[in-house]
Design an enzyme around this catalytic site. Structure first.
Site, PDB file in Angstrom:
ATOM      1  N   ALA A  16       0.833  -1.210   0.000  1.00  0.00           N
ATOM      2  CA  ALA A  16       0.000   0.000   0.000  1.00  0.00           C
ATOM      3  C   ALA A  16       0.866   1.258   0.000  1.00  0.00           C
ATOM      4  CB  ALA A  16      -0.945   0.001   1.199  1.00  0.00           C
ATOM      5  N   GLY A  19       1.917   1.609  -3.496  1.00  0.00           N
ATOM      6  CA  GLY A  19       0.719   1.767  -4.314  1.00  0.00           C
ATOM      7  C   GLY A  19       0.094   3.141  -4.186  1.00  0.00           C
ATOM      8  N   ASP A  20       0.200   3.727  -2.998  1.00  0.00           N
ATOM      9  CA  ASP A  20      -0.303   5.089  -2.784  1.00  0.00           C
ATOM     10  C   ASP A  20       0.405   6.055  -3.731  1.00  0.00           C
ATOM     11  OD1 ASP A  20      -1.613   7.306  -1.362  1.00  0.00           O
ATOM     12  OD2 ASP A  20       0.345   7.644  -0.438  1.00  0.00           O
ATOM     13  N   GLY A  21       1.707   5.934  -3.821  1.00  0.00           N
ATOM     14  CA  GLY A  21       2.475   6.806  -4.714  1.00  0.00           C
ATOM     15  C   GLY A  21       2.174   6.549  -6.175  1.00  0.00           C
TER      16      GLY A  21
END
Length: 133
Positions: A16, A19-21
């Site tokens: 995550a 994945g956020d970036g």
């Protein structure tokens, strides 16, 4: 191969994290490609699309097209013990957003760029809050 090179062995929160970036970069790239506008407006539109509530809505759009493996990664992220949930987010939205970010991080680290772009295109095409498509 080092164990940290295999996304299947990484914690859902590590997935995550990246994945956020990745998700935010995809949103920002899409907004910039839609045309020149003030940076303040770009930022506002980006925040609207990367917030927990929006990401939880995107998950519901994507779930019907996820593979079994992708669904499992999403659920690992969704069910991860996040420790702290921001005041402005509901627990359900925050967990769903974490699952989406884990999925995007997993696909990115697996080198599945075309799958990432496909899933992101579905979000852009089907999300009524994103009329620009």
């Amino acid at each position: 191969m080092h164990e940290h090179d295999n996304p299947k062995l990484l914690s859902p929160l590590a997935l995550a994290f990246i994945g956020d970036g990745i998700f935010e970069l995809m949103v920002r790239e899409r907004l910039v490609r839609q045309g020149n506008c003030p940076v303040k407006r770009l930022h506002q539109r980006s925040v609207e699309q990367v917030c927990c509530r929006a990401q939880a809505r995107f998950v519901e759009i994507l779930r019907p097209v996820l593979t079994e493996e992708e669904e499992a990664v999403y659920k690992r992220g969704r069910n991860a013990n996040v420790g702290h949930i921001p005041k402005n987010a509901s627990p359900a939205d925050y967990h769903a957003a974490t699952g989406l970010e884990a999925l995007f991080g997993y696909l990115y680290l697996q080198g599945e760029q075309s799958r990432l772009e496909y899933l992101f295109s579905i979000i852009c095409a089907e999300d009524p809050a994103n009329p620009q498509g």
